[in-house]
Design a protein around this motif. Structure first.
Motif, PDB file in Angstrom:
ATOM      1  N   SER A 168       0.781  -1.316   0.153  1.00 40.91           N
ATOM      2  CA  SER A 168       0.132  -0.207  -0.123  1.00 40.91           C
ATOM      3  C   SER A 168       0.742   1.364   0.019  1.00 40.91           C
ATOM      4  O   SER A 168       1.770   1.390   0.726  1.00 40.91           O
ATOM      5  CB  SER A 168      -1.080  -0.024   1.311  1.00 40.91           C
ATOM      6  OG  SER A 168      -1.796   1.210   1.442  1.00 40.91           O
ATOM      7  N   LEU A 183       0.268   1.283   9.366  1.00 39.86           N
ATOM      8  CA  LEU A 183       0.386   2.490   8.373  1.00 39.86           C
ATOM      9  C   LEU A 183       1.507   3.605   8.807  1.00 39.86           C
ATOM     10  O   LEU A 183       1.814   3.523   9.882  1.00 39.86           O
ATOM     11  CB  LEU A 183      -1.054   2.960   8.234  1.00 39.86           C
ATOM     12  CG  LEU A 183      -2.060   1.893   7.654  1.00 39.86           C
ATOM     13  CD1 LEU A 183      -3.421   2.560   7.544  1.00 39.86           C
ATOM     14  CD2 LEU A 183      -1.745   1.529   6.265  1.00 39.86           C
ATOM     15  N   CYS A 211      -7.502  -0.303  12.180  1.00 41.23           N
ATOM     16  CA  CYS A 211      -8.289  -1.269  11.657  1.00 41.23           C
ATOM     17  C   CYS A 211      -8.517  -1.220  10.097  1.00 41.23           C
ATOM     18  O   CYS A 211      -8.610  -0.202   9.444  1.00 41.23           O
ATOM     19  CB  CYS A 211      -9.894  -1.342  12.219  1.00 41.23           C
ATOM     20  SG  CYS A 211     -11.057  -2.340  11.510  1.00 41.23           S
ATOM     21  N   TYR A 212      -7.929  -2.254   9.263  1.00 42.13           N
ATOM     22  CA  TYR A 212      -8.084  -2.171   7.844  1.00 42.13           C
ATOM     23  C   TYR A 212      -9.497  -1.843   7.029  1.00 42.13           C
ATOM     24  O   TYR A 212      -9.354  -1.300   5.998  1.00 42.13           O
ATOM     25  CB  TYR A 212      -7.491  -3.527   7.432  1.00 42.13           C
ATOM     26  CG  TYR A 212      -7.281  -3.458   5.881  1.00 42.13           C
ATOM     27  CD1 TYR A 212      -5.977  -2.764   5.391  1.00 42.13           C
ATOM     28  CD2 TYR A 212      -8.026  -4.130   4.880  1.00 42.13           C
ATOM     29  CE1 TYR A 212      -5.766  -2.534   4.105  1.00 42.13           C
ATOM     30  CE2 TYR A 212      -7.793  -4.114   3.519  1.00 42.13           C
ATOM     31  CZ  TYR A 212      -6.554  -3.190   3.051  1.00 42.13           C
ATOM     32  OH  TYR A 212      -6.172  -3.267   1.708  1.00 42.13           O
ATOM     33  N   ASN A 213     -10.633  -2.123   7.703  1.00 39.26           N
ATOM     34  CA  ASN A 213     -11.757  -1.966   7.385  1.00 39.26           C
ATOM     35  C   ASN A 213     -12.426  -0.462   7.900  1.00 39.26           C
ATOM     36  O   ASN A 213     -13.662  -0.541   7.841  1.00 39.26           O
ATOM     37  CB  ASN A 213     -12.761  -3.224   7.680  1.00 39.26           C
ATOM     38  CG  ASN A 213     -12.256  -4.377   7.077  1.00 39.26           C
ATOM     39  OD1 ASN A 213     -11.895  -4.447   6.052  1.00 39.26           O
ATOM     40  ND2 ASN A 213     -12.197  -5.472   7.787  1.00 39.26           N
ATOM     41  N   ALA A 257      -3.702  -2.886  10.314  1.00 39.13           N
ATOM     42  CA  ALA A 257      -2.833  -2.670   9.227  1.00 39.13           C
ATOM     43  C   ALA A 257      -1.736  -1.558   9.909  1.00 39.13           C
ATOM     44  O   ALA A 257      -2.274  -0.892  10.690  1.00 39.13           O
ATOM     45  CB  ALA A 257      -3.655  -1.987   8.097  1.00 39.13           C
ATOM     46  N   PRO A 298       0.893  -3.435   4.448  1.00 36.05           N
ATOM     47  CA  PRO A 298       0.521  -3.041   5.720  1.00 36.05           C
ATOM     48  C   PRO A 298       0.300  -4.183   6.591  1.00 36.05           C
ATOM     49  O   PRO A 298       0.113  -4.070   7.863  1.00 36.05           O
ATOM     50  CB  PRO A 298      -0.796  -2.262   5.479  1.00 36.05           C
ATOM     51  CG  PRO A 298      -1.223  -2.868   4.058  1.00 36.05           C
ATOM     52  CD  PRO A 298       0.107  -3.025   3.500  1.00 36.05           C
ATOM     53  N   PHE A 299       0.436  -5.484   5.986  1.00 40.85           N
ATOM     54  CA  PHE A 299       0.278  -6.817   7.075  1.00 40.85           C
ATOM     55  C   PHE A 299       1.537  -7.353   7.264  1.00 40.85           C
ATOM     56  O   PHE A 299       1.329  -8.480   7.596  1.00 40.85           O
ATOM     57  CB  PHE A 299      -0.801  -7.672   6.531  1.00 40.85           C
ATOM     58  CG  PHE A 299      -2.076  -6.694   6.323  1.00 40.85           C
ATOM     59  CD1 PHE A 299      -2.858  -6.578   7.562  1.00 40.85           C
ATOM     60  CD2 PHE A 299      -2.888  -6.492   5.244  1.00 40.85           C
ATOM     61  CE1 PHE A 299      -4.159  -5.993   7.483  1.00 40.85           C
ATOM     62  CE2 PHE A 299      -4.011  -5.730   5.273  1.00 40.85           C
ATOM     63  CZ  PHE A 299      -4.627  -5.525   6.124  1.00 40.85           C
TER      64      PHE A 299
END
Length: 99
Positions: free
Chosen positions: A3, A45, A60-62, A43, A27-28
């Motif tokens: 990303s 970042l 949170c990635y979501n 994630a 990110p992971f």
């Protein structure tokens, strides 16, 4: 998964600001895993804000869709001189990208 955009920031002229450089790791791509409140791997970042340049954080990635709101700093601030330098370099890169 890589990303380079991150969350991005909007400025006054409607141009979306993204990470000035591509992330070297996705990110992971970190261990040990940190799970957010909804149970998925958070994630890792990089912040490019004026207040927190180059600070890494977990989120949170979501977060945009159905995220749980989890956010935690991964490490503390950088030296004030380095922080100012990073903001100046970030702004220079964004100005060149706009041209």
């Amino acid at each position: 998964m890589s990303s380079s955009a991150g969350r991005g920031l909007w400025n006054g002229d409607g141009w979306r600001r993204q990470s000035p450089i591509p992330y070297r790791r996705g990110p992971f791509d970190y261990e040990p895993a940190v799970n957010c409140n909804c149970g998925t791997k958070a994630a890792l970042l990089i912040s490019w804000s004026d207040d927190n340049p180059e600070w890494r954080y977990l989120k949170c990635y979501n977060a945009r869709s159905r995220g749980c709101g989890f956010m935690e700093w991964f490490e503390g601030p950088v030296d004030p001189f380095v922080a100012t330098l990073l903001v100046d370099l970030r702004d220079a890169v964004w100005a060149l990208k706009r041209e």
